[in-house]
Design a protein around this motif. Structure first.
Motif, mmCIF file in Angstrom:
data_model
loop_
_atom_site.group_PDB
_atom_site.id
_atom_site.type_symbol
_atom_site.label_atom_id
_atom_site.label_comp_id
_atom_site.label_asym_id
_atom_site.label_seq_id
_atom_site.Cartn_x
_atom_site.Cartn_y
_atom_site.Cartn_z
ATOM 1 N N SER A 27 0.813 -1.220 0.000
ATOM 2 C CA SER A 27 0.000 0.000 0.000
ATOM 3 C C SER A 27 0.842 1.263 0.000
ATOM 4 C CB SER A 27 -0.928 0.017 1.213
ATOM 5 O OG SER A 27 -0.196 0.043 2.423
ATOM 6 N N ALA A 28 2.114 1.153 0.370
ATOM 7 C CA ALA A 28 2.994 2.320 0.406
ATOM 8 C C ALA A 28 3.795 2.510 -0.883
ATOM 9 C CB ALA A 28 3.966 2.213 1.583
ATOM 10 N N VAL A 29 3.653 1.589 -1.842
ATOM 11 C CA VAL A 29 4.386 1.686 -3.100
ATOM 12 C C VAL A 29 3.773 2.807 -3.944
ATOM 13 C CG1 VAL A 29 4.983 0.455 -5.212
ATOM 14 C CG2 VAL A 29 5.014 -0.739 -3.016
ATOM 15 N N PRO A 30 4.586 3.702 -4.526
ATOM 16 C CA PRO A 30 4.033 4.861 -5.239
ATOM 17 C C PRO A 30 3.040 4.522 -6.348
ATOM 18 C CG PRO A 30 6.373 5.179 -4.856
ATOM 19 C CD PRO A 30 6.059 3.775 -4.408
ATOM 20 N N VAL A 31 3.197 3.370 -6.991
ATOM 21 C CA VAL A 31 2.283 3.036 -8.083
ATOM 22 C C VAL A 31 0.851 2.874 -7.580
ATOM 23 C CG1 VAL A 31 2.540 0.506 -8.002
ATOM 24 C CG2 VAL A 31 2.126 1.642 -10.189
ATOM 25 N N PHE A 32 0.691 2.570 -6.290
ATOM 26 C CA PHE A 32 -0.642 2.469 -5.699
ATOM 27 C C PHE A 32 -0.950 3.737 -4.916
ATOM 28 C CE2 PHE A 32 0.539 -2.065 -6.177
ATOM 29 C CZ PHE A 32 -0.480 -2.429 -7.039
ATOM 30 N N ALA A 33 -0.846 4.857 -5.583
ATOM 31 C CA ALA A 33 -1.086 6.152 -4.947
ATOM 32 C C ALA A 33 -2.441 6.167 -4.270
ATOM 33 C CB ALA A 33 -1.014 7.263 -6.001
ATOM 34 N N GLY A 34 -2.459 6.636 -3.030
ATOM 35 C CA GLY A 34 -3.706 6.681 -2.284
ATOM 36 C C GLY A 34 -3.947 5.484 -1.407
ATOM 37 N N GLY A 35 -3.219 4.375 -1.660
ATOM 38 C CA GLY A 35 -3.295 3.230 -0.773
ATOM 39 C C GLY A 35 -4.391 2.231 -1.043
ATOM 40 N N PHE A 36 -5.085 2.327 -2.197
ATOM 41 C CA PHE A 36 -6.178 1.398 -2.449
ATOM 42 C C PHE A 36 -5.708 0.021 -2.923
ATOM 43 C CE2 PHE A 36 -8.644 5.255 -2.307
ATOM 44 C CZ PHE A 36 -9.904 4.853 -1.881
ATOM 45 N N ILE A 37 -4.537 -0.087 -3.476
ATOM 46 C CA ILE A 37 -3.952 -1.346 -3.965
ATOM 47 C C ILE A 37 -4.839 -2.005 -5.027
ATOM 48 C CG2 ILE A 37 -2.602 -3.364 -3.328
ATOM 49 C CD1 ILE A 37 -2.758 -2.605 -0.448
ATOM 50 N N ASN A 38 -5.189 -1.267 -6.055
ATOM 51 C CA ASN A 38 -5.845 -1.896 -7.206
ATOM 52 C C ASN A 38 -5.402 -1.193 -8.487
ATOM 53 O OD1 ASN A 38 -7.926 0.131 -8.139
ATOM 54 N ND2 ASN A 38 -8.732 -0.159 -6.061
ATOM 55 N N PHE A 39 -5.672 -1.830 -9.613
ATOM 56 C CA PHE A 39 -5.183 -1.341 -10.902
ATOM 57 C C PHE A 39 -5.985 -0.156 -11.431
ATOM 58 C CE2 PHE A 39 -3.279 -5.716 -12.310
ATOM 59 C CZ PHE A 39 -2.368 -5.627 -11.281
ATOM 60 N N GLY A 40 -7.182 0.025 -10.912
ATOM 61 C CA GLY A 40 -7.981 1.178 -11.310
ATOM 62 C C GLY A 40 -8.982 0.877 -12.410
ATOM 63 N N CYS A 83 -9.818 -6.515 2.486
ATOM 64 C CA CYS A 83 -10.089 -5.069 2.560
ATOM 65 C C CYS A 83 -8.835 -4.204 2.581
ATOM 66 C CB CYS A 83 -10.935 -4.764 3.797
ATOM 67 S SG CYS A 83 -10.086 -5.037 5.374
ATOM 68 N N GLY A 84 -7.641 -4.796 2.790
ATOM 69 C CA GLY A 84 -6.432 -3.983 2.807
ATOM 70 C C GLY A 84 -6.485 -2.884 3.841
ATOM 71 N N LEU A 85 -6.219 -1.658 3.422
ATOM 72 C CA LEU A 85 -6.232 -0.521 4.340
ATOM 73 C C LEU A 85 -7.631 -0.066 4.730
ATOM 74 C CD1 LEU A 85 -3.386 1.898 3.174
ATOM 75 C CD2 LEU A 85 -3.299 -0.013 4.750
ATOM 76 N N GLY A 86 -8.642 -0.684 4.162
ATOM 77 C CA GLY A 86 -10.003 -0.341 4.530
ATOM 78 C C GLY A 86 -10.537 0.920 3.884
ATOM 79 N N LEU A 87 -9.814 1.454 2.893
ATOM 80 C CA LEU A 87 -10.273 2.687 2.257
ATOM 81 C C LEU A 87 -11.532 2.460 1.432
ATOM 82 C CD1 LEU A 87 -6.832 4.169 1.139
ATOM 83 C CD2 LEU A 87 -8.038 4.433 3.319
ATOM 84 N N GLY A 88 -11.671 1.263 0.882
ATOM 85 C CA GLY A 88 -12.896 0.940 0.163
ATOM 86 C C GLY A 88 -14.082 0.801 1.102
ATOM 87 N N CYS A 89 -13.847 0.287 2.307
ATOM 88 C CA CYS A 89 -14.918 0.218 3.310
ATOM 89 C C CYS A 89 -15.396 1.625 3.659
ATOM 90 C CB CYS A 89 -14.416 -0.481 4.572
ATOM 91 S SG CYS A 89 -13.982 -2.216 4.365
ATOM 92 N N ALA A 90 -14.440 2.540 3.829
ATOM 93 C CA ALA A 90 -14.792 3.920 4.157
ATOM 94 C C ALA A 90 -15.559 4.571 3.016
ATOM 95 C CB ALA A 90 -13.532 4.717 4.478
ATOM 96 N N LEU A 91 -15.134 4.317 1.769
ATOM 97 C CA LEU A 91 -15.841 4.865 0.617
ATOM 98 C C LEU A 91 -17.272 4.332 0.570
ATOM 99 C CD1 LEU A 91 -14.457 5.333 -2.959
ATOM 100 C CD2 LEU A 91 -16.661 4.248 -2.624
ATOM 101 N N ALA A 92 -17.428 3.030 0.803
ATOM 102 C CA ALA A 92 -18.768 2.446 0.797
ATOM 103 C C ALA A 92 -19.644 3.082 1.864
ATOM 104 C CB ALA A 92 -18.670 0.935 1.022
ATOM 105 N N GLY A 103 -14.858 -5.052 7.204
ATOM 106 C CA GLY A 103 -13.716 -5.354 6.358
ATOM 107 C C GLY A 103 -12.980 -6.561 6.890
ATOM 108 N N VAL A 104 -12.746 -7.547 6.037
ATOM 109 C CA VAL A 104 -12.029 -8.763 6.417
ATOM 110 C C VAL A 104 -10.716 -8.821 5.652
ATOM 111 C CG1 VAL A 104 -12.086 -11.291 6.485
ATOM 112 C CG2 VAL A 104 -14.192 -9.987 6.830
ATOM 113 N N ASP A 105 -9.627 -9.096 6.350
ATOM 114 C CA ASP A 105 -8.339 -9.279 5.680
ATOM 115 C C ASP A 105 -7.575 -10.387 6.389
ATOM 116 O OD1 ASP A 105 -6.783 -7.423 3.484
ATOM 117 O OD2 ASP A 105 -5.393 -8.538 4.758
#
Length: 277
Positions: A27-40, A83-92, A103-105
């Protein structure tokens, strides 16, 4: 939330998953800006102009929105698997109006990060958000506890799709919906395991598991789900993802081979949906 998580032994984490989502902290890798860890999901981003970090974050959020649109959690209880960092849970929670989100991880370090990243939301809405340690194949959740279940770009790590489908059916109420977004090998592609391992380090290392999308669709049907669909969303994923990768990696480097695998019709990105009768 309605009930406490079901007590289960700590899940066994595959070594590749443990390192990637623990010490390496993807989640801290720059390519996953924002921490969501998905391709978009890049449908609303202009790919003809230089991409910004805001574009990247929007693409990650829009992938969640595309998945959440398919399960319509408004007023119901939702659970995200992986759920990873849970940012998708927060968005939902903020945009879709569910009664509560779990969120389950599988990774304890990810859950610690999720609780830290969402600490204000957890404090403000303790009855509407929680994070639980558990594996997709053995969920520490009650029977018929949820109205919808979703997962965004975690399914490529699940060792047993049949067990995941059974667990999804168990924790969903009658009429509940499931939506899974992730990348799979294309049905009918010859020797996908070997070819993907030759192109992409994540498949060579075993972090990602090469399976045809029909395997998950069949598992859901066998678990009792109806209206099972597997729709390609590759055109909205791969070109934008490759354009973003081009900022960091040159042509011919392995991350750019996701686009090559799609163009060679070995790999694609899908949204799989189903309903529990």
């Amino acid at each position: 939330m309605s009930e406490d998580p079901v007590e289960q032994p700590a899940p066994v984490v595959r070594p590749e998953v443990w390192e990637t989502y623990g010490p390496a902290d993807l989640s801290a890798v720059p390519v996953f800006a924002g921490g969501f860890i998905n391709f978009g999901y890049w449908h609303s981003v202009d790919l003809e102009r230089p991409l910004s970090q805001d574009d990247r974050i929007r693409s990650e959020q829009d992938l969640y929105r595309h998945v959440l649109d398919a399960v319509a959690p408004d007023g119901g209880r939702a659970v995200e698997i992986g759920c990873g960092l849970g940012l998708g849970c927060a968005l939902a929670l903020d945009e879709y109006g569910p009664a509560a989100v779990t969120g389950v991880d599988i990774h304890p370090q990810q859950l610690r990060r999720a609780r830290e990243a969402n600490s204000p939301l957890l404090a403000a809405r303790p009855q509407r958000l929680r994070f639980v340690l558990g594996a997709a194949e053995s969920l520490p959740l009650g029977d018929a506890e949820f109205d919808c279940l979703y997962s965004v770009e975690a399914v490529q790590h699940f060792p047993d799709l049949t067990a995941f489908a059974r667990e999804a059916a168990r924790v969903l109420r009658p009429g509940g919906r499931v939506a899974v977004a992730g990348f799979f090998s294309v049905d009918g592609a010859p020797a996908p395991e070997e070819r993907l391992a030759g192109l992409l380090e994540t498949f060579a290392s075993g972090l990602d598991i090469a399976r045809p999308v029909s395997r998950l669709a069949q598992a859901l049907a066998e678990a009792g789900f109806g209206d099972v669909r597997a729709d390609s969303i590759g055109p909205q994923v791969w070109p934008g993802w490759d354009r973003w990768l081009a900022r960091l990696w040159a042509p011919g480097t392995w991350p750019r081979n996701f686009m090559a695998a799609w163009e060679q019709q070995i790999l694609d990105y899908y949204l799989i949906t189903a309903a529990r009768p």
